[in-house]
Design a protein around this motif. Structure first.
Motif, PDB file in Angstrom:
ATOM      1  N   GLU A 102      -3.015   7.019   4.388  1.00 16.48           N
ATOM      2  CA  GLU A 102      -2.842   5.576   4.200  1.00 16.48           C
ATOM      3  C   GLU A 102      -4.060   4.779   4.648  1.00 16.48           C
ATOM      4  OE1 GLU A 102      -0.097   2.013   6.027  1.00 16.48           O
ATOM      5  OE2 GLU A 102       0.866   3.930   5.595  1.00 16.48           O
ATOM      6  N   ALA A 103      -4.579   5.042   5.840  1.00 11.74           N
ATOM      7  CA  ALA A 103      -5.714   4.263   6.346  1.00 11.74           C
ATOM      8  C   ALA A 103      -6.924   4.393   5.426  1.00 11.74           C
ATOM      9  CB  ALA A 103      -6.065   4.702   7.764  1.00 11.74           C
ATOM     10  N   LYS A 104      -7.153   5.617   4.942  1.00 13.38           N
ATOM     11  CA  LYS A 104      -8.293   5.848   4.052  1.00 13.38           C
ATOM     12  C   LYS A 104      -8.118   5.092   2.737  1.00 13.38           C
ATOM     13  CE  LYS A 104      -8.623  10.057   2.526  1.00 13.38           C
ATOM     14  NZ  LYS A 104      -8.916  11.501   2.638  1.00 13.38           N
ATOM     15  N   GLU A 127     -16.790   8.764  -1.816  1.00 14.61           N
ATOM     16  CA  GLU A 127     -15.665   9.484  -1.216  1.00 14.61           C
ATOM     17  C   GLU A 127     -14.468   9.513  -2.163  1.00 14.61           C
ATOM     18  OE1 GLU A 127     -13.085   9.340   2.972  1.00 14.61           O
ATOM     19  OE2 GLU A 127     -14.800   7.998   2.669  1.00 14.61           O
ATOM     20  N   MET A 128     -14.224   8.395  -2.844  1.00 24.03           N
ATOM     21  CA  MET A 128     -13.122   8.339  -3.813  1.00 24.03           C
ATOM     22  C   MET A 128     -13.342   9.338  -4.935  1.00 24.03           C
ATOM     23  SD  MET A 128     -12.045   4.336  -4.357  1.00 24.03           S
ATOM     24  CE  MET A 128     -13.380   3.424  -3.586  1.00 24.03           C
ATOM     25  N   ARG A 129     -14.555   9.349  -5.480  1.00 23.03           N
ATOM     26  CA  ARG A 129     -14.842  10.243  -6.600  1.00 23.03           C
ATOM     27  C   ARG A 129     -14.696  11.706  -6.176  1.00 23.03           C
ATOM     28  NH1 ARG A 129     -17.440   8.527 -11.017  1.00 23.03           N
ATOM     29  NH2 ARG A 129     -18.788  10.369 -11.100  1.00 23.03           N
ATOM     30  N   ALA A 130     -15.098  12.019  -4.945  1.00 21.47           N
ATOM     31  CA  ALA A 130     -14.945  13.388  -4.459  1.00 21.47           C
ATOM     32  C   ALA A 130     -13.466  13.750  -4.303  1.00 21.47           C
ATOM     33  CB  ALA A 130     -15.672  13.542  -3.120  1.00 21.47           C
ATOM     34  N   GLY A 186       2.027   9.137  -6.023  1.00 21.89           N
ATOM     35  CA  GLY A 186       2.173  10.516  -5.577  1.00 21.89           C
ATOM     36  C   GLY A 186       1.129  10.923  -4.570  1.00 21.89           C
ATOM     37  N   LEU A 187       0.514   9.924  -3.891  1.00 23.70           N
ATOM     38  CA  LEU A 187      -0.523  10.208  -2.899  1.00 23.70           C
ATOM     39  C   LEU A 187       0.111  10.425  -1.533  1.00 23.70           C
ATOM     40  CD1 LEU A 187      -3.059   7.474  -4.029  1.00 23.70           C
ATOM     41  CD2 LEU A 187      -3.173   9.930  -4.498  1.00 23.70           C
ATOM     42  N   ALA A 243       0.833  -1.206   0.000  1.00 28.01           N
ATOM     43  CA  ALA A 243       0.000   0.000   0.000  1.00 28.01           C
ATOM     44  C   ALA A 243       0.867   1.256   0.000  1.00 28.01           C
ATOM     45  CB  ALA A 243      -0.924  -0.011   1.220  1.00 28.01           C
ATOM     46  N   ARG A 244       1.893   1.269   0.846  1.00 24.78           N
ATOM     47  CA  ARG A 244       2.761   2.452   0.914  1.00 24.78           C
ATOM     48  C   ARG A 244       3.555   2.637  -0.372  1.00 24.78           C
ATOM     49  NH1 ARG A 244       4.983   2.047   7.218  1.00 24.78           N
ATOM     50  NH2 ARG A 244       2.868   2.063   8.138  1.00 24.78           N
ATOM     51  N   VAL A 245       4.010   1.534  -0.950  1.00 23.71           N
ATOM     52  CA  VAL A 245       4.804   1.640  -2.177  1.00 23.71           C
ATOM     53  C   VAL A 245       3.959   2.206  -3.312  1.00 23.71           C
ATOM     54  CG1 VAL A 245       5.992   0.318  -3.966  1.00 23.71           C
ATOM     55  CG2 VAL A 245       6.461  -0.149  -1.549  1.00 23.71           C
ATOM     56  N   ILE A 246       2.782   1.635  -3.548  1.00 26.31           N
ATOM     57  CA  ILE A 246       1.985   2.104  -4.683  1.00 26.31           C
ATOM     58  C   ILE A 246       1.461   3.513  -4.420  1.00 26.31           C
ATOM     59  CG2 ILE A 246      -0.210   1.112  -3.921  1.00 26.31           C
ATOM     60  CD1 ILE A 246       1.130   1.290  -7.541  1.00 26.31           C
ATOM     61  N   MET A 247       1.163   3.844  -3.156  1.00 24.10           N
ATOM     62  CA  MET A 247       0.725   5.207  -2.850  1.00 24.10           C
ATOM     63  C   MET A 247       1.823   6.207  -3.173  1.00 24.10           C
ATOM     64  SD  MET A 247      -1.464   4.932   0.683  1.00 24.10           S
ATOM     65  CE  MET A 247      -1.254   6.682   0.946  1.00 24.10           C
TER      66      MET A 247
END
Length: 461
Positions: A173-175, A206-209, A167-168, A159-163
């Motif tokens: 991370e939790a979200k 929430e993702m779309r927003a 560029g997120l 999760a951390r690598v792809i985030m």
């Protein structure tokens, strides 16, 4: 498509009864810890490796040859799940632009635009990032008690690598992990569960927003990372729309997390069953074949599906020609194909020197071959090399998965003094020539956040 668990009892011939019983066994809770005998039983019913179950509207494929032919055929269509979803919902809007649910020219366009940013060079440049995140996570594990390697390693690492690649922000991370779980549940099939559907719908909204207008913003103000590169990518003047950027970024986020987070605990469980393979890995942690052989044996995504748009003629496992007619819904049993004894001799055994491990179908094949395969291989190789070097006496203390979900593995500290708990199964002392160092061993528990058997997010794009 009919849900096998809901097929009503009705009179069938003995052959139909055997077929249905063998197919039904794939969904039985007792099958989950070790599904491979069930795949073998299904394979034994037909030497061609193809088993139609017309009562369910499915054809099960167990052989490597036929699975590969279906996955590589331009007649095979992905994304049938979209047609089964409710009409205008946030979840449907999220899925519709994903390349996973497109075929032909529209799929080629979407994949080409994403692939322009997600190149092998870009992935290889992340090796240092993977190593940094991995070492930070391993350094943080306690050494004085059992630790859950899913919570401490398998879930956060990919999760951390792809985030960071996208560029997120790390503080989200939790979200983002919650969102990827909703995507995985949606892809795996959430029908019939109103509470789950409500959660997925809320997360999709929430993702779309969050991503709304992001494409225009990144084009106006480029930032480091894949998202900005995807927003800028062009092909003949074509660019990803805001919805397309959102959907395919979410796909990368989910797929980049799911496969590796399932493979880490699944591989440790398999190595606990095969201590000779663990000893060989400890002796050579950087063996170049580790990732592919683990992917072959563990198969983090166990099955997939395609619908044929025309008659597909190929060769069965018995060498005889066969035709799958147009309209056939094929259940491609990837895990069965990866242990096809006709392709992989002694298929249940982990063999780091197996010459054809890379022929596995863990990432599918053909047009929808997993876009993140090279990243997953890199992460898997780095994880297992680090575990073998740091914790050569790693011990799985509860090797039986307790749910449909992939089981996690944690690590038990082993002082090497010979006074370890007698109920713990340790690896042989021949793993290393020097007295064993303190190590984090492994305890298995249910991992409710990932699905290894029915998920669709791992091997396709």
């Amino acid at each position: 498509m009919t849900n096998p668990a809901q097929v009503a009892a009705q009179p069938f011939t003995p052959e139909q009864q055997r077929t249905q019983a063998s197919a039904q066994a794939l969904w039985h809770p007792q099958t989950i810890p070790d599904p491979y005998p069930a795949y073998a039983a299904l394979r034994d019913l037909n030497p061609s490796g193809v088993l139609p179950v017309p009562e369910w509207g499915m054809t099960f494929v167990t052989s490597h040859a036929v699975n590969s032919a279906v996955l590589r055929s331009p007649l095979a269509r992905s994304g049938a799940v979209i047609s089964q979803m409710p009409g205008d919902t946030q979840a449907t809007r999220l899925l519709q632009p994903m390349m996973l649910f497109h075929n032909g020219p529209s799929h080629a366009r979407l994949r080409g635009l994403v692939q322009a940013a997600f190149t092998p060079r870009v992935v290889e440049a992340q090796r240092e990032l993977v190593q940094t995140v991995l070492n930070d996570l391993l350094d943080a594990l306690p050494t004085d008690r059992d630790v859950d390697l899913v919570a401490g390693l398998a879930a956060p690492l990919p999760a951390r690598v792809i985030m960071r690649m996208l560029g997120l922000r790390g503080d989200d991370e939790a979200k983002f992990m919650r969102w990827t779980q909703s995507v995985a549940d949606l892809l795996g099939g959430a029908e019939g569960n109103p509470d789950l559907l409500a959660r997925i719908e809320a997360d999709a909204s929430e993702m779309r927003a969050y991503f709304r207008d992001l494409a225009d913003e990144l084009r106006a103000h480029p930032q480091p990372g894949l998202l900005s590169a995807m927003a800028a990518a062009q092909d003949g003047g074509e660019r990803l729309s805001s919805d397309e950027l959102l959907s395919n970024a979410v796909l990368l986020l989910a797929a980049g997390h799911e496969t590796t987070s399932n493979l880490i605990p699944g591989g440790l469980l398999e190595l606990a069953r095969q201590p000779q393979a663990w000893a060989a890995l400890v002796a050579r942690p950087d063996h170049p074949n580790v990732a592919d052989e683990l992917l072959r044996v563990v198969s983090p995504v166990q099955l997939d599906g395609r619908t044929l748009a025309g008659d597909l003629t190929t060769t069965g496992a018995d060498g005889q020609p066969l035709t799958l007619p147009a309209g056939t819904h094929v259940q491609t049993l990837l895990a069965a194909a990866n242990r096809d004894p006709g392709v992989f001799p002694d298929p249940d055994r982990l063999d780091w020197d197996r010459p054809n491990s890379a022929r596995h179908l863990a990432f599918a094949a053909g047009a929808h071959y997993c876009l993140g395969a090279s990243l997953a291989r890199l992460e898997i190789a780095e994880v297992y090399a680090a575990l073998a070097r740091r914790f050569p006496n790693l011990t799985v203390t509860d090797p039986t998965p307790r749910s449909r979900r992939t089981s996690s593995c944690a690590a038990r500290r082993n002082s090497g003094s010979g006074s370890g708990r007698p109920e713990q199964r340790r690896y042989p002392s021949s793993i290393q020539n020097t007295p064993p160092k303190p190590t984090r061993g492994a305890r298995c528990r249910s991992l409710p956040s990932t699905s290894s058997r029915a998920g669709r997010s791992g091997p396709g794009a």
